[in-house]
Design a protein around this motif. Structure first.
Motif, PDB file in Angstrom:
ATOM      1  N   LYS A  12       0.808  -1.239   0.000  1.00  0.00           N
ATOM      2  CA  LYS A  12       0.000   0.000   0.000  1.00  0.00           C
ATOM      3  C   LYS A  12       0.842   1.290   0.000  1.00  0.00           C
ATOM      4  O   LYS A  12       0.393   2.318  -0.477  1.00  0.00           O
ATOM      5  N   LYS A  13       2.080   1.208   0.505  1.00  0.00           N
ATOM      6  CA  LYS A  13       2.895   2.424   0.628  1.00  0.00           C
ATOM      7  C   LYS A  13       3.422   2.853  -0.749  1.00  0.00           C
ATOM      8  O   LYS A  13       4.116   2.090  -1.420  1.00  0.00           O
ATOM      9  N   ILE A  14       3.073   4.072  -1.148  1.00  0.00           N
ATOM     10  CA  ILE A  14       3.567   4.598  -2.424  1.00  0.00           C
ATOM     11  C   ILE A  14       4.629   5.652  -2.143  1.00  0.00           C
ATOM     12  O   ILE A  14       4.392   6.588  -1.366  1.00  0.00           O
ATOM     13  N   VAL A  15       5.798   5.474  -2.735  1.00  0.00           N
ATOM     14  CA  VAL A  15       6.908   6.404  -2.520  1.00  0.00           C
ATOM     15  C   VAL A  15       7.171   7.150  -3.835  1.00  0.00           C
ATOM     16  O   VAL A  15       7.481   6.530  -4.860  1.00  0.00           O
ATOM     17  N   ASP A  45       4.410  -2.769   6.217  1.00  0.00           N
ATOM     18  CA  ASP A  45       4.098  -3.807   7.215  1.00  0.00           C
ATOM     19  C   ASP A  45       3.660  -5.121   6.571  1.00  0.00           C
ATOM     20  O   ASP A  45       3.335  -6.078   7.275  1.00  0.00           O
ATOM     21  N   GLU A  46       3.645  -5.196   5.224  1.00  0.00           N
ATOM     22  CA  GLU A  46       3.288  -6.461   4.580  1.00  0.00           C
ATOM     23  C   GLU A  46       4.508  -7.399   4.601  1.00  0.00           C
ATOM     24  O   GLU A  46       5.639  -6.952   4.648  1.00  0.00           O
ATOM     25  N   GLY A 156       6.240  -6.128  -5.078  1.00  0.00           N
ATOM     26  CA  GLY A 156       4.922  -6.619  -5.494  1.00  0.00           C
ATOM     27  C   GLY A 156       4.945  -8.102  -5.812  1.00  0.00           C
ATOM     28  O   GLY A 156       5.993  -8.757  -5.739  1.00  0.00           O
ATOM     29  N   ALA A 157       3.763  -8.609  -6.170  1.00  0.00           N
ATOM     30  CA  ALA A 157       3.630 -10.026  -6.520  1.00  0.00           C
ATOM     31  C   ALA A 157       2.678 -10.158  -7.698  1.00  0.00           C
ATOM     32  O   ALA A 157       1.694  -9.421  -7.802  1.00  0.00           O
ATOM     33  N   ASP A 269       4.579   3.967 -12.378  1.00  0.00           N
ATOM     34  CA  ASP A 269       4.155   3.955 -10.973  1.00  0.00           C
ATOM     35  C   ASP A 269       4.461   2.639 -10.254  1.00  0.00           C
ATOM     36  O   ASP A 269       3.877   2.362  -9.206  1.00  0.00           O
ATOM     37  N   HIS A 270       5.378   1.820 -10.819  1.00  0.00           N
ATOM     38  CA  HIS A 270       5.761   0.571 -10.147  1.00  0.00           C
ATOM     39  C   HIS A 270       7.264   0.447  -9.927  1.00  0.00           C
ATOM     40  O   HIS A 270       7.694  -0.250  -9.022  1.00  0.00           O
TER      41      HIS A 270
END
Ligand code: UT7
Length: 315
Positions: A12-15, A45-46, A156-157, A269-270
């Motif tokens: 969820k965290k976007i930097v 926290d994931e 990500g996954a 954005d990834h």
């Protein structure tokens, strides 16, 4: 085999680049011009197993299948907190799979190596359904004071479920083994007897050399794969290229002489999410309805090893 369902999960965290320039000597302008990256999802926290589990469940749901339908599971992962059991066993336990599970560490082209494994098992007579999950956190491999690496990556996954079919038309895999261009080392437990080198170093990359390898390997393999399959570039609907750098994708596009519209991207954005990059892109394109039945998708990925691979599949 044939792809029956896709799934993905992003932390969820976007930097953003602006957030990075608060503590690094970098700028939005440098990062965007050199890489095409504006922001990235970064694990907070994931856990890796949380991300892999969610991507797998979404792919199963997309395929309309249950965990009990899966006969073989390959997980692609470079590094996690778990040394043993394997990440595939941990995710399998979470979702209730009861089938053989293996992990592979093929870095960024891991999705293509996994496709090769499940397709060859299928051709050898193992006719069941397979799950592939690529789950990566390259942001936990970097030194976050090193502007030359940490700005490039995101976590990500991505997952796919495969079943009976003859839609994987071909796979080509390659290596130019060289541990000096892209690497990271971690120490192991000490013993009273070990006297060797146990030094630790965060992710190191010779960016320009890897850039050249990526463009060369990708264009050569895509052209060779199409020629092996007696296909031409006109037959290709979309090139699904590992999202490492927009300039790498642009160079591949130029060498292949292909049109912009055939290269979906999500790097903006990834960032680079290693082996998760191709299946995340696949899932996003699938969910937005980009593909029609019969479309020819050509995957190409490259990374540490150095390893590379290309695969052609009919949607
Ligand atoms: O997925 C695995 C495979 N990995 C890849 O495919 C990555 C391949 N390589 C690349 O994408 C590019 O080589 C990078 C994006 C890593 C670097 O781009 P580059 O155009 O090759 O830049 P460079 O490394 O040659 O660095 C140019 C300058 C240097 O400064 P000087 O020596 O010219 O003064 C760097 O120190 O840019 C500097 N620099 C930065 N400046 C601002 C490096 N990182 C940064 C930064 N912000 N984040």
């Amino acid at each position: 085999m044939r792809i029956l369902g896709t799934g993905s999960f992003l932390p969820k965290k976007i930097v953003t680049n602006a957030m990075l320039s608060e503590f690094l000597d970098t700028s939005d302008e440098w990062i965007v011009t050199r890489t095409g990256i504006h922001s990235r999802h970064v694990i907070s926290d994931e856990s890796l197993e949380d991300m892999g589990t969610q991507a797998a469940l979404r792919a199963l749901q997309d395929a309309g299948l249950q965990a009990s339908d899966i006969d073989y599971f390959v997980c692609s992962n470079v590094v996690s907190n778990w040394v043993t059991p394997s990440m595939s066993c941990i995710i399998a336990g979470r979702i209730g799979l009861q089938c053989p599970c293996i992990d592979i560490n093929c870095a960024c082209p891991g999705f293509i190596f996994a496709l090769d494994i499940v397709e060859n098992r299928y051709k050898a007579g193992n006719r069941g359904k397979a799950l592939i999950v690529c789950v990566e956190s390259p942001t936990r491999m970097c030194d976050w004071t090193d502007r030359s690496t940490c700005v490039l990556f995101g976590d990500g996954a991505g997952a796919v479920v495969l079943g009976e079919g003859d839609n994987i038309l071909g796979v080509r895999l390659n290596s130019q083994p060289d541990p000096t261009k892209l690497w990271e080392r971690r120490p192991m437990e000490s013993t009273p007897y070990f006297t060797g080198d146990d030094s630790q170093k965060s992710l190191q990359m010779r960016g320009r050399e890897v850039f050249k390898f990526a463009v060369g390997a990708s264009t050569t393999e895509v052209e060779a794969l199409l020629s092996d399959l007696s296909l031409t570039k006109d037959d290709v609907s979309y090139y699904m290229i590992h999202q490492a750098n927009l300039r790498i994708i642009d160079a591949i596009k130029r060498f292949l002489g292909e049109d912009d519209s055939k290269f979906p991207t999500n790097i903006a954005d990834h960032g680079n999410s290693s082996s998760a990059s191709c299946p995340i892109l696949l899932d996003e394109c699938n969910k937005r309805g980009l593909f029609k039945e019969g479309d020819l998708l050509v995957f190409s990925a490259f990374g540490a090893g150095l390893l590379s691979g290309a695969a052609a599949l009919r949607w």
